[in-house]
Design an enzyme around this catalytic site. Structure first.
Site, mmCIF file in Angstrom:
data_model
loop_
_atom_site.group_PDB
_atom_site.id
_atom_site.type_symbol
_atom_site.label_atom_id
_atom_site.label_comp_id
_atom_site.label_asym_id
_atom_site.label_seq_id
_atom_site.Cartn_x
_atom_site.Cartn_y
_atom_site.Cartn_z
ATOM 1 N N GLY A 114 97.647 42.117 36.865
ATOM 2 C CA GLY A 114 97.759 43.334 37.653
ATOM 3 C C GLY A 114 96.679 43.401 38.721
ATOM 4 C CB CYS A 115 96.525 45.252 41.900
ATOM 5 S SG CYS A 115 97.195 46.850 41.377
ATOM 6 C CE1 TYR A 116 93.079 50.863 40.632
ATOM 7 C CE2 TYR A 116 95.126 51.188 39.425
ATOM 8 C CZ TYR A 116 94.206 51.633 40.350
ATOM 9 O OH TYR A 116 94.397 52.824 40.998
ATOM 10 C CB THR A 117 93.776 43.493 35.493
ATOM 11 O OG1 THR A 117 94.862 42.913 36.193
ATOM 12 C CG2 THR A 117 94.303 44.617 34.642
#
Length: 344
Positions: free
Chosen positions: A147-150
């Site tokens: 994911g992007c946040y991750t």
């Protein structure tokens, strides 16, 4: 390579097409859409005219699409990739899933956080954060794209966890995302008048990227790690800014912190270290596959604060997927991804 995209009309599908247009080893053989079958992709995204005028086909043709492909990108919401993934690998193609279905080694964690049964437990998928899992990606048949946040958060904290410089359960992450992270579907929370001139937190203590960050950092640490993760929505189209906090272990020096980042990332093309005192900004990564990282040490509180910036649609999604594809097929890792960021 023969490449297909399942779910090509979303922002990540479109971004894959944009990036692959400059990839010298990739040929798009099929793109699919359930809602806009038969339309040319350039009618939906006019900026792709003269790059892609391919028509979208239906998912019912998945067997044919898979048989014609070397690799299939799945850009569908969570819960939809597992059955597609089974069919694709059965036809001999590799899979890169940009959703959440193949991100967790323990599928029970997926089931707990996503409230869905995992129907492809035998997949043996590899987590595709390339800088940390490159060897596994090289031999993978199915890659779960992070994911992007991750991506922004794990890359920020990995050096400190790897060298055991912070108290593992002291980590707090405050991250902010542009509106494109919510996808292209209409919704009140991403409506212009709801987002413009406003910043808000959401899903506090319950965001689904939390266990993904904990999984990666826990594997690096060799033990379970719990974090606090708070996401925010900000009124920009693209970008993630992640500010990560950790308490330094007794006796850790600023030089050790500096060395941790340089030792892990000095050979990584897509990681740009701004050093101690650096201030990453989303504008400086816009449209690129770079992750910019800077860090600060607060001697008063004995905390280290790490800031990272990425483009959520590129390094946080489509760019990382292309990076993984390159590694899976033994190509130069930067191939098709060396465009400088867009500015201003």
């Amino acid at each position: 390579m023969k490449v297909s995209i399942i779910g090509a009309t979303g922002y990540t599908g479109e971004e894959l097409l944009r990036l692959l247009s400059s990839h010298p080893q990739a040929e798009i053989v099929a793109i699919t859409s359930e809602s806009q079958t038969g339309a040319a992709i350039s009618e939906i995204y006019p900026h792709l005219q003269k790059f892609y005028d391919n028509k979208l086909v239906n998912m019912q043709q998945l067997d044919e699409v898979a048989a014609a492909s070397d690799v299939v990108f799945i850009a569908l919401p969570h819960g939809h990739a597992m059955e597609a993934g089974k069919k694709i690998v059965a036809k001999g193609a590799k899979v890169i899933d940009l959703g959440a279905d193949y991100r967790f080694r323990d599928t029970s964690v997926y089931e707990k956080w996503y409230k869905l049964p995992h129907t492809h437990k035998e997949a043996k998928a590899v987590y595709g954060l390339t800088e940390l899992y490159r060897k596994e990606v090289q031999s993978a048949t199915i890659v779960g794209n992070p994911g992007c946040y991750t991506t922004a958060s794990i890359l920020a904290m990995a050096p400190l966890i790897k060298l055991q410089l912070v108290e593992e359960n002291s980590i707090m992450i405050d991250a902010k995302s542009g509106v494109s992270g919510a996808g292209r579907s209409l919704g009140l929370n991403s409506h212009f008048t709801e987002v413009f001139e406003s910043v808000k937190a959401y899903n506090i203590a319950g965001h689904r990227h939390t266990p993904e960050i904990e999984q990666a950092l826990g594997e690096i640490a060799g033990k379970e790690i719990l974090i606090n993760f708070t996401p925010h929505l900000i009124p920009i189209a693209r970008g993630i800014l992640s500010t990560c906090y950790g308490t330094l272990k007794s006796g850790v020096t600023a030089a050790q912190v500096d060395d941790a980042f340089s030792s892990l990332y000095q050979e990584e093309y897509f990681i740009r270290l701004l050093g101690r005192g650096g201030y990453p900004a989303t504008k400086n990564t816009r449209g690129s596959n770079f992750c910019d990282i800077g860090w600060h040490i607060d001697s008063r509180t004995n905390r280290v604060i790490v800031v990272s910036a990425i483009d959520n649609l590129v390094k946080g999604a489509a760019g990382q997927a292309v990076q993984n594809m390159n590694v899976m097929f033994g190509l130069e890792e930067q191939l098709g991804l060396t465009q400088p960021p867009l500015y201003p």
